[in-house]
Design an enzyme around this catalytic site. Structure first.
Site, PDB file in Angstrom:
ATOM      1  N   GLY A 183       3.396   5.404  -5.616  1.00 44.20           N
ATOM      2  CA  GLY A 183       2.830   4.509  -6.731  1.00 44.20           C
ATOM      3  C   GLY A 183       1.648   3.732  -5.876  1.00 44.20           C
ATOM      4  O   GLY A 183       1.070   3.032  -6.600  1.00 44.20           O
TER       5      GLY A 183
ATOM      6  N   ILE B  72     -10.365  -2.148   3.361  1.00 43.73           N
ATOM      7  CA  ILE B  72      -9.848  -2.049   1.820  1.00 43.73           C
ATOM      8  C   ILE B  72     -10.286  -0.565   1.352  1.00 43.73           C
ATOM      9  O   ILE B  72     -11.654  -0.575   0.978  1.00 43.73           O
ATOM     10  CB  ILE B  72     -10.299  -2.906   0.924  1.00 43.73           C
ATOM     11  CG1 ILE B  72      -9.745  -4.084   1.346  1.00 43.73           C
ATOM     12  CG2 ILE B  72      -9.394  -2.621  -0.455  1.00 43.73           C
ATOM     13  CD1 ILE B  72      -8.230  -4.526   1.607  1.00 43.73           C
TER      14      ILE B  72
ATOM     15  N   GLN C  44      -1.386  -3.096  -5.706  1.00 43.56           N
ATOM     16  CA  GLN C  44      -0.361  -3.188  -4.995  1.00 43.56           C
ATOM     17  C   GLN C  44      -0.036  -4.668  -4.686  1.00 43.56           C
ATOM     18  O   GLN C  44       1.124  -5.090  -4.562  1.00 43.56           O
ATOM     19  CB  GLN C  44      -0.502  -2.588  -3.613  1.00 43.56           C
ATOM     20  CG  GLN C  44      -0.508  -1.321  -3.544  1.00 43.56           C
ATOM     21  CD  GLN C  44       0.949  -0.691  -3.659  1.00 43.56           C
ATOM     22  OE1 GLN C  44       1.794  -1.033  -2.867  1.00 43.56           O
ATOM     23  NE2 GLN C  44       1.131  -0.121  -4.752  1.00 43.56           N
TER      24      GLN C  44
ATOM     25  N   GLY D 170      -2.177  -2.445   6.611  1.00 44.94           N
ATOM     26  CA  GLY D 170      -1.367  -1.968   5.557  1.00 44.94           C
ATOM     27  C   GLY D 170      -0.932  -3.092   4.616  1.00 44.94           C
ATOM     28  O   GLY D 170      -0.754  -4.246   5.022  1.00 44.94           O
TER      29      GLY D 170
ATOM     30  N   GLY E 109       0.724  -2.824   1.173  1.00 46.47           N
ATOM     31  CA  GLY E 109       1.766  -2.610   0.015  1.00 46.47           C
ATOM     32  C   GLY E 109       2.841  -3.514   0.199  1.00 46.47           C
ATOM     33  O   GLY E 109       3.287  -3.820  -1.222  1.00 46.47           O
ATOM     34  N   GLU E 110       3.051  -4.088   1.220  1.00 47.04           N
ATOM     35  CA  GLU E 110       4.360  -5.219   1.237  1.00 47.04           C
ATOM     36  C   GLU E 110       3.816  -6.603   1.408  1.00 47.04           C
ATOM     37  O   GLU E 110       4.566  -7.393   1.298  1.00 47.04           O
ATOM     38  CB  GLU E 110       5.285  -4.773   2.171  1.00 47.04           C
ATOM     39  CG  GLU E 110       5.840  -3.258   1.997  1.00 47.04           C
ATOM     40  CD  GLU E 110       6.614  -2.812   3.351  1.00 47.04           C
ATOM     41  OE1 GLU E 110       8.013  -3.324   3.622  1.00 47.04           O
ATOM     42  OE2 GLU E 110       5.986  -2.221   4.118  1.00 47.04           O
TER      43      GLU E 110
END
Lengths: 771, 339, 203
Positions: free
Chosen positions: A478, A661, A670, A734, A736-737
């Site tokens: 996703g 990005i 995200q 990263g 996503g988190e």
């Protein structure tokens, strides 16, 4: 919730700024909106049998007797796999891929609530379910330890018990610095048990073809699963294929492999028929992983100017008896600000629970909740703006080891977000902002996430008609990795994204690491970059010697370094251009294929070989001489009803800097998703464990509360341009988190601002605000 | 889920006959034949093996009477039991004359569930107690005499009014509170024919027999719900307090109907949700208001009166305070309504 | 008839007619069963013939009476677009349209859906592949991430617009709250519905 008046603005598609790619729509979008996208349990198989798990009703003890007579009598039942049926199957080993060392059918010992006791297989789902409910079990029950405060828990130092957490970060003399500090803070915090609860249920479907096994299972690590299941079954990994084309949400839950996979494989082998086992939502609470509860004690000593001279962070984390799972978030908190002396310690507490696992920003969510709440408390004690307090303690240097951050835009994120939020209009006195019967509170927090990466492999094929196929076993959960992979290839090869096809989610493809730790974009794009650059070299070589008939070609006499690929053509700075298809055609190519293997700098030489054995040699942003982290700042407004104390979050602003990005559209999604998770993390989510029986009580998705659409008002995501060529070849951090980190503290800080109540134990619920 | 025989009823009479013709092989509290309309409670509990009917009587096609209609008369509103929640919530007469009904419906569940669920089935929904819903726990409601796991357990969502030492499970519905506050009545159809009784007597507090939740007789189904005409019901309101903004059962709720003369309360009807074992009429609170000027102090006094006999069990201690606050806020919001 | 479960207390409870839920009265009285009943034809193999209309096609299936509409559509008809997220009516992933109304397929027995028009996600795009405005809007506004809740969201959204419950953002959020999205694409879902509403007929 206010109405959005910007109906014409498509905020989902932010315009790219410096060092950002195009916000292209997801290439799998059509498949997802038409129902064509197939998830693991959708894949049609002939002669499919249905498996349903039966699980234990106790948390500790053993199975004295288990009877299948009534179950077998149900029409349609084909087989039941239980104790004694896994002869020749290895127990899983904990770490890397397996979620736990518990082999639930290898021994009759019960380690946790809801442990698998059998798999019933029938020719219909209804028959299998009925039969599973008719299994009769007699237990020998022992009194279980449910959580931190239960009798019988075992407490130990985390450092050294886990391969992933070796040392408690320390620097300087905390005691001395704390003793002489002008302002002191000593506070305890806690976060509850949480579950990922992706909407897609866990499932395993196994089909044997001779001695070749295909496993269809939603997985964040098809390559890892392949090797792990091969090991358990004592078969050649070359005979195993794990397929997971689309994953319906994971957040860490589908990264570890559970013991269910081997059990279903055995069932399918015994029956010589494919078997599909879909795990119920209830069973998903106990047969997969979860975020364990944590406790914290934070001490800070600062001078009156706000410089933090002493910082101590002690953490306690819960785990299972057999497995020492640690998240160890002190590695992040100890380095976040320019502290003087630092002391940390993480302890593990073992209880009669299933083994926890990673869940979106595993160390940061609990540990940053504690730190960012403490920072806010310190700001209050100093009568200082919390943004200013962070500015005074900002640093470009790690206080523990002295290494520099490769880039750090924390305060720029704060400034951008504060402005968008109108933070300057805040009246600092708690309870001083109101709207009718609603108290208004504003709070903020830092977000941080290490820039990790891991070795990966990819195959890139360029066809004569300038179509491209990219293959790698990475997993689309996703995040949009399929799309950014296509974008990287399109960009480097100068093609439209519609020319790029991406194949993922299949262990038969070149191996890729787990879709975890926010490594995928950085790792996969770096690998594709490497492969595409090799293809570019071959194209440019061909272009240089390209001839048009008898005369010298347009690029004769030039340098390969001058050439580029753009708009489907090979181009030179002076405007000379030849269609790529012509270069390929005249060059006599069938297919140009490059197989690229990439490893992050600093990973030992065997890192790539480990990949082929299903293991990931992570390079962590928090290790090494220089620190690589992505940063952000979140600002949250809460509204609390003066009578009934519901807490609502009408707006959030988050600003994040994460290097290059690749796609602002998917990046925004995200980060937005992470921010919304933060609401849930602060206000809603808590797995309730009955302390008498150590059993999960709210084991469905009605009683385990996650945010609904009406909980979410305005979510403003600001992407802050940042360049960092040191993190990896693609310059990607990263994210996503990232949005998930710190948001829970921002909410808690806002609640304090609204009410004057400092809630240090999540979730913040109505009862905590009724005094 | 256990297998069941499936029957479709074409009329109300037939539904009753089909229910009674099914063979009984189990203890009475585990009924062998169940009616099914929207199925949102039935399928849920059958999948959990909490209910194991041997026969389902599908009543969705019952005809011959206006079971699926909302009928306005001079006497009030008659809701057929098969009217779906989604239809009733937007019915012009409901919205105009009984806003509390519209709100109890709109704030319940989700629009999908409301499109499926019948009014008759809605008022008969079962508790959400996690120990009731998981058959491996002892539960006096599911298995009389086996004990109550909630009383000393995780009872945040459990009741503080109408409890007994045998059961503290909360009645989770919303619509029922509107019916209590509006003094509705129920018309049923059963083996002995039709009968009528006040809605307030439909549900039974657990006392010593938590397995007995309603006064319905074997094979009896709800046919109609009648809400009497009440012009002052235009000033009515349902406040539902929950942890998240939507799609959650009430943590505490209050249905209010106020007849105001300026600021003076001529009449009040109050029903509480989320805090009691049955839909709860708060008569003591009403008495505290009648003839009085409704201000914050008076609202608080009414709230105190409503919870005088409340008893809590640990995790739900806060419900006493929250229940009072909910009642207070609901009263003041109802007062502020512009009619 | 099992008598071992009959305690005296239960017996008394039954005879006072105060049963919690309706029970067949004739276990006491032994009254004869009535012959009038209607139900789908039971076949010899314990399956029932069930005819379903899905996306304007007729399917004749042999189903276990317990089969939900969700499992019938996915496993027996082979339309896997409708998803199972909880199987207990709590997440909305299985939302389909039944006679144009949004329903949860997991909470519907397939044999109770006979005679009704069922629409699943596969039934939305035109025969030429042209996407429904809601599908297109979801793509345009990135109203999904993992995509698993998406079919349910889209059908729910279409019904939401037709119901007249998409007049304001606040209303959309409330009336779409029956569809959980763990990826939390909610704001984008709301934006997509706003766009689609403008493009849908009869909106």
């Amino acid at each position: 919730m206010p109405d959005n008046l910007n109906g014409d603005l498509n905020v989902a598609v932010p315009q790219p700024q410096a060092n950002m790619g195009q916000p292209v729509a997801r290439i799998d979008g059509r498949a997802k909106v038409t129902g064509e996208a197939r998830y693991a349990a959708d894949i049609p198989l002939g002669n499919l049998a249905y498996g349903v798990l039966a699980t234990s009703a106790i948390a500790r003890g053993s199975v004295r007797d288990i009877r299948f007579d009534d179950a077998r009598a149900v029409p349609g039942v084909l087989d039941i796999i239980s104790y004694g049926d896994l002869e020749g199957v290895e127990k899983p080993t904990f770490g890397n891929v397996n979620q736990s060392s518990i082999g639930p059918l290898h021994e009759r010992k019960i380690w946790h609530d809801g442990q698998i006791v059998a798999l019933v297989v029938a020719d219909s789902f209804e028959a299998a379910s009925e039969a599973a409910s008719k299994i009769r079990i007699e237990y020998v029950e022992e009194k279980p330890s449910a959580s931190f405060d239960s009798a019988g828990v075992e407490t130990m130092d985390a450092a050294g018990v886990s391969a992933l957490f070796q040392e408690d970060p320390q620097s300087g003399d905390f005691n001395a610095a704390y003793a002489t500090a002008a302002v002191k803070l000593d506070a305890r915090y806690s976060t509850p048990t949480q579950h990922h609860n992706p909407i897609e249920l866990f499932s395993t479907t196994c089909a044997w073809n001779g001695d070749r096994l295909t496993v269809y299972e939603p997985s964040q690590n098809v390559n890892g699963f392949k090797h792990a299941i091969a090991t358990q079954l004592h078969i050649d990994p070359a005979n195993v294929r794990v397929v997971s084309p689309f994953v319906g949400g994971a957040f860490g839950s589908k990264g570890p492999m559970s013991p269910r996979t081997a059990i279903v494989a055995i069932a399918a082998r015994r029956l010589n028929r494919p078997v599909r086992c879909v795990v119920s939502r209830m069973q998903g609470f106990t047969t997969a992983t979860y975020r364990a509860e944590t406790r914290h004690r934070i001490r800070m000593g600062a001078d009156t100017d706000g410089k933090i001279a002493a910082f101590s962070h002690e953490g306690w984390e819960l785990t299972s008896r057999p497995d020492a799972y640690v998240v160890g978030g002190t590695e992040t908190t100890a380095s976040l600000y320019g502290y003087g002396a630092v002391r940390t310690k993480v302890s593990l507490v073992k209880a009669d629970r299933s083994t926890p696992g990673y869940m979106r920003s595993p160390p940061e969510v609990p540990y940053m909740f504690a730190l960012e709440s403490a920072i806010d408390e310190l700001a209050v004690a100093l009568n200082m703006d919390p943004v200013e307090l962070r500015r005074r303690n900002d640093t470009q240097v790690d206080p523990i080891k002295g290494g520099r951050y490769t880039s750090r835009s924390l305060m720029e994120c704060f400034d951008r977000a504060a402005e968008a939020f109108s933070w300057a209009r805040r009246a600092p006195e708690p309870g001083s902002m109101r709207d009718g019967d609603w108290l208004i509170g504003w709070g903020c927090a830092s977000a941080v996430y290490p820039t990790n990466s891991a070795p990966a492999a990819a195959r890139i094929r360029l066809f004569p008609d300038a179509r491209v196929v990219v293959q790698t076993s990475s997993q689309e959960i996703g995040t949009g990795i399929r799309t950014v992979a296509a974008q990287m290839a399109a960009e480097r090869l100068g093609l439209e994204i519609s020319a790029i096809e991406v194949e993922m989610g299949d262990s038969a493809l070149p191996p890729a690491p787990v879709s975890g730790g926010s490594i995928s974009t950085a790792s996969i794009c770096s690998t594709i970059l490497k492969g595409c650059d090799a293809i570019r070299r071959r194209i440019f070589q061909a272009a240089l010697s390209d001839r048009a008939g008898d005369s010298a070609g347009p690029f004769a006499g030039r340098n390969a370094d001058d050439l580029d690929l753009k708009g489907g053509a090979v181009v030179a700075p002076d405007g000379a251009s030849v269609r790529l298809t012509d270069v390929l055609g005249r060059g006599g190519f069938g297919v140009i294929e490059e197989y690229a293997e990439w490893a992050p700098e600093g990973v030992p030489p065997d890192g790539i070989q480990k990949l082929y054995r299903g293991q990931n040699a992570f390079k962590s942003g928090s290790g090494g001489d220089r620190l690589s982290f992505a940063f952000g700042a979140e600002f949250v407004e809460v509204r609390i009803n003066t009578y009934t104390r519901e807490i609502r979050v009408p707006r959030i602003v988050g600003a994040f800097a994460a290097g290059r990005i690749m796609n602002p559209r998917t990046a925004r999604s995200q980060l937005m998703g992470g921010l919304i998770w933060g609401i849930g993390s602060a206000l809603h989510e808590a797995t309730e464990i009955d302390p008498r029986a150590a059993r999960i009580v709210n084991r469905d998705i009605a009683d385990y509360l996650i945010a609904v659409n009406a909980d979410v008002g305005d979510v403003d995501v600001i992407l802050v341009p940042e360049e960092d060529s040191a993190v990896n070849p693609a310059g990607i951090k990263g994210l996503g988190e990232l949005g998930n980190v710190g948001t829970n503290a921002a909410v808690a800080n806002a609640v304090y601002h609204a009410t004057g109540l400092r809630i240090r134990d999540l979730p913040i619920r109505i009862e905590k605000l009724i005094v | 889920m256990h297998p069941f025989a499936y029957h479709r009823a074409e009329t109300g009479r037939q539904a009753v006959d089909l229910a009674r013709s099914s063979v009984m092989t189990r203890a009475p509290q585990q009924a062998s034949a169940q009616f099914i309309a929207g199925g949102t409670t039935m399928t849920d509990l059958m999948k959990l093996n909490v209910l194991q009917p041997e026969a389902l009587v599908d009543i969705n096609r019952m005809s011959g009477e206006p079971y699926d209609q909302v009928v306005e008369t001079a006497e009030g509103l008659r809701f057929g039991a098969l009217v779906r929640m989604a239809e009733a919530q937007d019915h012009p007469a409901v919205v105009r004359d009984y806003p509390v009904i519209a709100e109890t419906l709109r704030l319940a569940a989700s629009q999908q569930i409301r499109a499926m669920a019948s009014l008759g089935g809605n008022v008969l929904q079962r508790t959400r107690c996690a120990y009731f819903r998981e058959t491996s726990w002892p539960c006096n409601k599911r298995n009389p005499g086996s004990g109550c796991a909630a009383i000393n357990g995780m009872n945040r969502q459990h009741a503080v009014l109408g409890t007994s030492e045998h059961c503290i499970a909360t009645y989770p519905g919303d619509f029922a509170q509107a019916l209590i506050a509006l003094e509705a009545s129920v018309e049923t159809l059963g083996p002995k024919g039709a009968r009528r009784f006040p809605f307030a007597t439909l549900h039974r507090a657990p006392e010593a027999s938590p397995e007995l939740e309603t006064r319905l007789e074997p094979g009896e189904l709800i046919a109609f719900i009648d809400v009497p005409a009440r012009p002052w019901a235009r000033r009515s309101h349902y406040l539902k307090v929950r942890d998240r903004e939507s799609y959650e059962f009430a943590v505490a709720a209050a249905a209010i109907v106020l007849d105001l003369d300026g600021e003076i309360v001529r009449q009040a009807r109050i029903a509480l949700g989320g805090v009691a074992t049955v839909p709860w009429r708060a008569s003591a609170a009403e008495d505290a208001l009648v003839g009085q000027r409704l201000d914050e102090d008076r609202a608080l006094a009414a709230a105190e009166a409503a919870f005088t006999d409340a008893r809590s069990y640990g995790a739900n201690d806060f419900k006493i305070s929250l229940g009072k606050r909910t009642l207070m806020r609901a009263l003041l919001e109802t007062k502020r309504m512009e009619i | 008839m099992e008598s071992d479960n009959m305690t005296r207390r239960n017996f008394l409870a039954s005879t006072t007619g105060a049963a919690a839920v309706p029970i067949a009265a004739d276990w006491l009285a032994g009254s004869p069963a009535h012959a009038t009943e209607t139900m789908p034809v039971q076949r010899g193999d314990n399956l029932a013939n069930v005819t379903l209309r899905v996306n304007r096609q007729t399917y004749r299936l042999g189903l276990d009476g317990r089969t939900t509409l969700l499992d019938a559509v996915r496993d027996h008809i082979g339309l896997a677009g409708t998803k199972k997220g909880c199987d207990h009516g709590q997440c909305g992933a299985c939302t389909v349209l039944i006679d144009g109304q949004r329903h949860l397929a997991c909470m519907t027995f397939a044999l109770m859906a006979e005679g009704r028009e069922i629409t699943t996600i596969e039934g939305l795009a035109g025969p030429d592949g042209k996407l429904h405005p809601m599908q297109q809007a979801f793509i345009d506004h990135d109203a999904f991430q993992c995509g698993y809740c998406t079919p349910g969201q889209i059908l729910s959204a279409i019904a939401c617009v037709h119901e007249g419950h998409a007049e304001t953002d606040a209303q959309i959020r409330e009336y779409m709250s029956g569809n959980l999205c763990r990826c939390a694409a909610y704001p984008n879902i709301v934006a997509a519905i706003r766009q689609a509403k403008n493009n849908m007929e009869g909106a």
